[in-house]
Design a protein around this motif. Structure first.
Motif, PDB file in Angstrom:
ATOM      1  N   ASP A 287       0.836  -1.201   0.000  1.00  0.00           N
ATOM      2  CA  ASP A 287       0.000   0.000   0.000  1.00  0.00           C
ATOM      3  C   ASP A 287       0.870   1.249   0.000  1.00  0.00           C
ATOM      4  O   ASP A 287       0.559   2.243  -0.657  1.00  0.00           O
ATOM      5  CB  ASP A 287      -0.894   0.014   1.243  1.00  0.00           C
ATOM      6  N   GLU A 288       1.961   1.208   0.768  1.00  0.00           N
ATOM      7  CA  GLU A 288       2.845   2.368   0.857  1.00  0.00           C
ATOM      8  C   GLU A 288       3.517   2.653  -0.475  1.00  0.00           C
ATOM      9  O   GLU A 288       3.675   3.819  -0.870  1.00  0.00           O
ATOM     10  CB  GLU A 288       3.897   2.143   1.939  1.00  0.00           C
ATOM     11  N   ASP A 289       3.925   1.580  -1.187  1.00  0.00           N
ATOM     12  CA  ASP A 289       4.508   1.756  -2.514  1.00  0.00           C
ATOM     13  C   ASP A 289       3.517   2.473  -3.435  1.00  0.00           C
ATOM     14  O   ASP A 289       3.870   3.422  -4.150  1.00  0.00           O
ATOM     15  CB  ASP A 289       4.868   0.402  -3.137  1.00  0.00           C
ATOM     16  N   GLU A 290       2.286   2.012  -3.425  1.00  0.00           N
ATOM     17  CA  GLU A 290       1.261   2.601  -4.281  1.00  0.00           C
ATOM     18  C   GLU A 290       1.027   4.069  -3.923  1.00  0.00           C
ATOM     19  O   GLU A 290       0.906   4.932  -4.801  1.00  0.00           O
ATOM     20  CB  GLU A 290      -0.045   1.817  -4.154  1.00  0.00           C
ATOM     21  N   GLU A 291       0.982   4.367  -2.630  1.00  0.00           N
ATOM     22  CA  GLU A 291       0.723   5.730  -2.189  1.00  0.00           C
ATOM     23  C   GLU A 291       1.857   6.673  -2.584  1.00  0.00           C
ATOM     24  O   GLU A 291       1.615   7.807  -3.030  1.00  0.00           O
ATOM     25  CB  GLU A 291       0.531   5.754  -0.666  1.00  0.00           C
ATOM     26  N   ILE A 292       3.096   6.228  -2.450  1.00  0.00           N
ATOM     27  CA  ILE A 292       4.236   7.078  -2.787  1.00  0.00           C
ATOM     28  C   ILE A 292       4.285   7.354  -4.285  1.00  0.00           C
ATOM     29  O   ILE A 292       4.614   8.457  -4.737  1.00  0.00           O
ATOM     30  CB  ILE A 292       5.570   6.441  -2.293  1.00  0.00           C
ATOM     31  N   VAL A 293       3.905   6.352  -5.097  1.00  0.00           N
ATOM     32  CA  VAL A 293       3.897   6.543  -6.551  1.00  0.00           C
ATOM     33  C   VAL A 293       2.766   7.476  -6.964  1.00  0.00           C
ATOM     34  O   VAL A 293       2.917   8.294  -7.882  1.00  0.00           O
ATOM     35  CB  VAL A 293       3.787   5.191  -7.281  1.00  0.00           C
ATOM     36  N   LYS A 294       1.624   7.396  -6.298  1.00  0.00           N
ATOM     37  CA  LYS A 294       0.526   8.316  -6.602  1.00  0.00           C
ATOM     38  C   LYS A 294       0.944   9.760  -6.356  1.00  0.00           C
ATOM     39  O   LYS A 294       0.635  10.661  -7.150  1.00  0.00           O
ATOM     40  CB  LYS A 294      -0.699   7.977  -5.750  1.00  0.00           C
ATOM     41  N   LEU A 295       1.649   9.996  -5.251  1.00  0.00           N
ATOM     42  CA  LEU A 295       2.130  11.341  -4.952  1.00  0.00           C
ATOM     43  C   LEU A 295       3.127  11.814  -6.014  1.00  0.00           C
ATOM     44  O   LEU A 295       3.086  12.962  -6.457  1.00  0.00           O
ATOM     45  CB  LEU A 295       2.782  11.364  -3.567  1.00  0.00           C
ATOM     46  N   LEU A 296       4.020  10.908  -6.413  1.00  0.00           N
ATOM     47  CA  LEU A 296       5.003  11.250  -7.438  1.00  0.00           C
ATOM     48  C   LEU A 296       4.318  11.506  -8.775  1.00  0.00           C
ATOM     49  O   LEU A 296       4.666  12.452  -9.496  1.00  0.00           O
ATOM     50  CB  LEU A 296       6.026  10.124  -7.578  1.00  0.00           C
ATOM     51  N   ALA A 297       3.328  10.687  -9.121  1.00  0.00           N
ATOM     52  CA  ALA A 297       2.631  10.833 -10.401  1.00  0.00           C
ATOM     53  C   ALA A 297       1.903  12.170 -10.488  1.00  0.00           C
ATOM     54  O   ALA A 297       1.847  12.794 -11.554  1.00  0.00           O
ATOM     55  CB  ALA A 297       1.648   9.677 -10.589  1.00  0.00           C
ATOM     56  N   ALA A 298       1.338  12.628  -9.356  1.00  0.00           N
ATOM     57  CA  ALA A 298       0.640  13.914  -9.346  1.00  0.00           C
ATOM     58  C   ALA A 298       1.600  15.055  -9.664  1.00  0.00           C
ATOM     59  O   ALA A 298       1.273  15.982 -10.422  1.00  0.00           O
ATOM     60  CB  ALA A 298      -0.026  14.128  -7.996  1.00  0.00           C
ATOM     61  N   GLN A 299       2.799  15.010  -9.093  1.00  0.00           N
ATOM     62  CA  GLN A 299       3.803  16.027  -9.379  1.00  0.00           C
ATOM     63  C   GLN A 299       4.350  15.871 -10.798  1.00  0.00           C
ATOM     64  O   GLN A 299       4.622  16.861 -11.483  1.00  0.00           O
ATOM     65  CB  GLN A 299       4.949  15.931  -8.369  1.00  0.00           C
ATOM     66  N   ALA A 300       4.495  14.625 -11.226  1.00  0.00           N
ATOM     67  CA  ALA A 300       5.047  14.366 -12.556  1.00  0.00           C
ATOM     68  C   ALA A 300       4.125  14.894 -13.651  1.00  0.00           C
ATOM     69  O   ALA A 300       4.596  15.386 -14.684  1.00  0.00           O
ATOM     70  CB  ALA A 300       5.263  12.868 -12.747  1.00  0.00           C
ATOM     71  N   ALA A 301       2.805  14.809 -13.444  1.00  0.00           N
ATOM     72  CA  ALA A 301       1.853  15.301 -14.441  1.00  0.00           C
ATOM     73  C   ALA A 301       2.056  16.782 -14.712  1.00  0.00           C
ATOM     74  O   ALA A 301       2.036  17.239 -15.864  1.00  0.00           O
ATOM     75  CB  ALA A 301       0.423  15.027 -13.975  1.00  0.00           C
ATOM     76  N   VAL A 302       2.267  17.554 -13.654  1.00  0.00           N
ATOM     77  CA  VAL A 302       2.516  19.000 -13.794  1.00  0.00           C
ATOM     78  C   VAL A 302       3.832  19.239 -14.525  1.00  0.00           C
ATOM     79  O   VAL A 302       3.918  20.088 -15.428  1.00  0.00           O
ATOM     80  CB  VAL A 302       2.531  19.685 -12.414  1.00  0.00           C
ATOM     81  N   ALA A 303       4.866  18.471 -14.152  1.00  0.00           N
ATOM     82  CA  ALA A 303       6.174  18.643 -14.782  1.00  0.00           C
ATOM     83  C   ALA A 303       6.120  18.287 -16.270  1.00  0.00           C
ATOM     84  O   ALA A 303       6.717  18.972 -17.111  1.00  0.00           O
ATOM     85  CB  ALA A 303       7.208  17.764 -14.074  1.00  0.00           C
ATOM     86  N   ILE A 304       5.381  17.219 -16.627  1.00  0.00           N
ATOM     87  CA  ILE A 304       5.258  16.820 -18.030  1.00  0.00           C
ATOM     88  C   ILE A 304       4.509  17.883 -18.818  1.00  0.00           C
ATOM     89  O   ILE A 304       4.887  18.234 -19.945  1.00  0.00           O
ATOM     90  CB  ILE A 304       4.540  15.455 -18.131  1.00  0.00           C
ATOM     91  N   ALA A 305       3.431  18.421 -18.241  1.00  0.00           N
ATOM     92  CA  ALA A 305       2.667  19.473 -18.912  1.00  0.00           C
ATOM     93  C   ALA A 305       3.541  20.693 -19.178  1.00  0.00           C
ATOM     94  O   ALA A 305       3.511  21.287 -20.261  1.00  0.00           O
ATOM     95  CB  ALA A 305       1.446  19.848 -18.081  1.00  0.00           C
ATOM     96  N   ASN A 306       4.354  21.086 -18.184  1.00  0.00           N
ATOM     97  CA  ASN A 306       5.238  22.238 -18.347  1.00  0.00           C
ATOM     98  C   ASN A 306       6.305  21.981 -19.402  1.00  0.00           C
ATOM     99  O   ASN A 306       6.638  22.867 -20.205  1.00  0.00           O
ATOM    100  CB  ASN A 306       5.897  22.588 -17.015  1.00  0.00           C
ATOM    101  N   ALA A 307       6.865  20.764 -19.421  1.00  0.00           N
ATOM    102  CA  ALA A 307       7.898  20.424 -20.406  1.00  0.00           C
ATOM    103  C   ALA A 307       7.321  20.448 -21.820  1.00  0.00           C
ATOM    104  O   ALA A 307       7.970  20.911 -22.767  1.00  0.00           O
ATOM    105  CB  ALA A 307       8.486  19.051 -20.096  1.00  0.00           C
ATOM    106  N   ARG A 308       6.091  19.963 -21.969  1.00  0.00           N
ATOM    107  CA  ARG A 308       5.448  19.990 -23.287  1.00  0.00           C
ATOM    108  C   ARG A 308       5.212  21.425 -23.748  1.00  0.00           C
ATOM    109  O   ARG A 308       5.413  21.761 -24.922  1.00  0.00           O
ATOM    110  CB  ARG A 308       4.136  19.208 -23.244  1.00  0.00           C
ATOM    111  N   LEU A 309       4.765  22.276 -22.837  1.00  0.00           N
ATOM    112  CA  LEU A 309       4.544  23.677 -23.188  1.00  0.00           C
ATOM    113  C   LEU A 309       5.851  24.355 -23.591  1.00  0.00           C
ATOM    114  O   LEU A 309       5.902  25.120 -24.554  1.00  0.00           O
ATOM    115  CB  LEU A 309       3.910  24.413 -22.008  1.00  0.00           C
ATOM    116  N   PHE A 310       6.927  24.061 -22.844  1.00  0.00           N
ATOM    117  CA  PHE A 310       8.221  24.658 -23.150  1.00  0.00           C
ATOM    118  C   PHE A 310       8.718  24.202 -24.519  1.00  0.00           C
ATOM    119  O   PHE A 310       9.176  25.014 -25.335  1.00  0.00           O
ATOM    120  CB  PHE A 310       9.242  24.287 -22.074  1.00  0.00           C
ATOM    121  N   GLU A 311       8.618  22.896 -24.800  1.00  0.00           N
ATOM    122  CA  GLU A 311       9.076  22.387 -26.089  1.00  0.00           C
ATOM    123  C   GLU A 311       8.228  22.930 -27.225  1.00  0.00           C
ATOM    124  O   GLU A 311       8.730  23.214 -28.318  1.00  0.00           O
ATOM    125  CB  GLU A 311       9.060  20.852 -26.079  1.00  0.00           C
ATOM    126  N   SER A 312       6.924  23.076 -26.976  1.00  0.00           N
ATOM    127  CA  SER A 312       6.042  23.630 -27.999  1.00  0.00           C
ATOM    128  C   SER A 312       6.399  25.074 -28.317  1.00  0.00           C
ATOM    129  O   SER A 312       6.475  25.473 -29.487  1.00  0.00           O
ATOM    130  CB  SER A 312       4.584  23.539 -27.535  1.00  0.00           C
TER     131      SER A 312
END
Length: 294
Positions: free
Chosen positions: A146-171
């Protein structure tokens, strides 16, 4: 109730997210994200699948944990079938003790390392799925917690923002390069007196702008023919194309000139207006045909 990650893992997560948000190269960001998430979960293998525009499959698959020889021996990368497809369709986390016995699994290709324990977590931002994180083979055996899943969910939430920003920058960077290219072409049209040199420049710069394998400029030649006046591209076809003539009858280019309307061809072989002999010579499977209108 999910277990709360311990303090050391939260500290590692915080350090990881700071590094991710400062990365503006999308490819580097995806690779770093996979490596960090594998460290946080203790997974031997980790991957990130980027979902394509259809929302049904994967357009990119970034991995960590395999050596180059194993990676090359597997061949084609996954496209989102089986268990991977379940996470894509449902957009919910999935944990399995043994993915090989799950009825939704489709098996592994030849030369693929054995994998049993599995954790999949979607990367979501405002309800839009950017991709999924996949983990297999928990270090030391056993299943992901459960802890593994929870830590990845937290990371994925931050990663989504970072991916969106990287796409905007590259665009924005891509648009900046395209505007510079357009400015160069316009300036050359004013300054260049040699038509052949100008057409060569236009071909070369347009191919760079849209990422085409081949760009050609076709001009009328007499009353019944067309002539390739300039070409730029990969392979021998581009070098042998300049000066090549073909009849207007049965030519898609002639129809575009007459109609003065751009046409995009997603499948050359299925388009009855395309000259199939010319298409085979040029080695094209898709096309964008734009008239030069004055």
């Amino acid at each position: 109730m999910a277990a709360e990650p311990d303090e050391s893992r939260l500290r590692a997560l915080l350090e990881a997210t700071v590094g991710l948000t400062s990365e503006l190269s999308l490819d580097a960001l995806l690779q770093r994200l996979v490596e960090v998430s594998a460290e946080l979960t203790g997974a031997q293998y980790a991957a990130l699948g980027v979902i394509d525009e259809s929302g049904q499959g994967l357009e990119r698959f970034v991995t960590t944990g395999m050596d180059d020889e194993t990676y090359a021996a597997i061949g084609d990368l996954p496209r989102g079938r089986g268990i991977l497809g379940v996470v894509i369709r449902d957009a919910h986390s999935l944990r399995l003790d043994d993915l090989t016995v799950d009825p939704r699994a489709v098996g592994f290709p030849p030369n693929h390392p054995p994998m049993r324990s599995f954790l999949g977590v979607p990367i979501l931002l405002r309800g839009v799925s950017y991709g999924n994180l996949y983990f297999t083979e928990k270090t030391g055996g056993g299943s992901f917690s459960d802890e593994d899943e929870e830590i990845v969910k937290l990371l994925a939430a931050q990663a989504a923002v970072a991916i969106a920003n990287a796409r905007l920058f590259e665009s924005s960077t891509r648009w900046s390069r395209q505007l510079e290219t357009l400015h160069e072409i316009v300036r050359s049209m004013v300054e260049e007196s040699d038509l052949d040199h100008l057409l060569d420049l236009v071909c070369r710069r347009l191919r760079e702008m849209i990422g085409a394998r081949l760009t050609v400029i076709v001009l009328p030649y007499g009353d019944s023919e067309l002539r390739i006046a300039a070409a730029d591209g990969e392979g021998d076809a581009a070098h042998g194309a300049v000066g090549r003539r073909f009849t207007r009858e049965g030519s898609k280019s002639a129809r575009v000139i007459d109609r003065q309307q751009s046409v995009r061809v997603d499948s050359v072989i299925d388009d009855p207006e395309m000259d199939q002999d010319e298409s085979r010579f040029l080695g094209i499977r898709t096309a964008l045909v734009v008239p030069l209108v004055a």
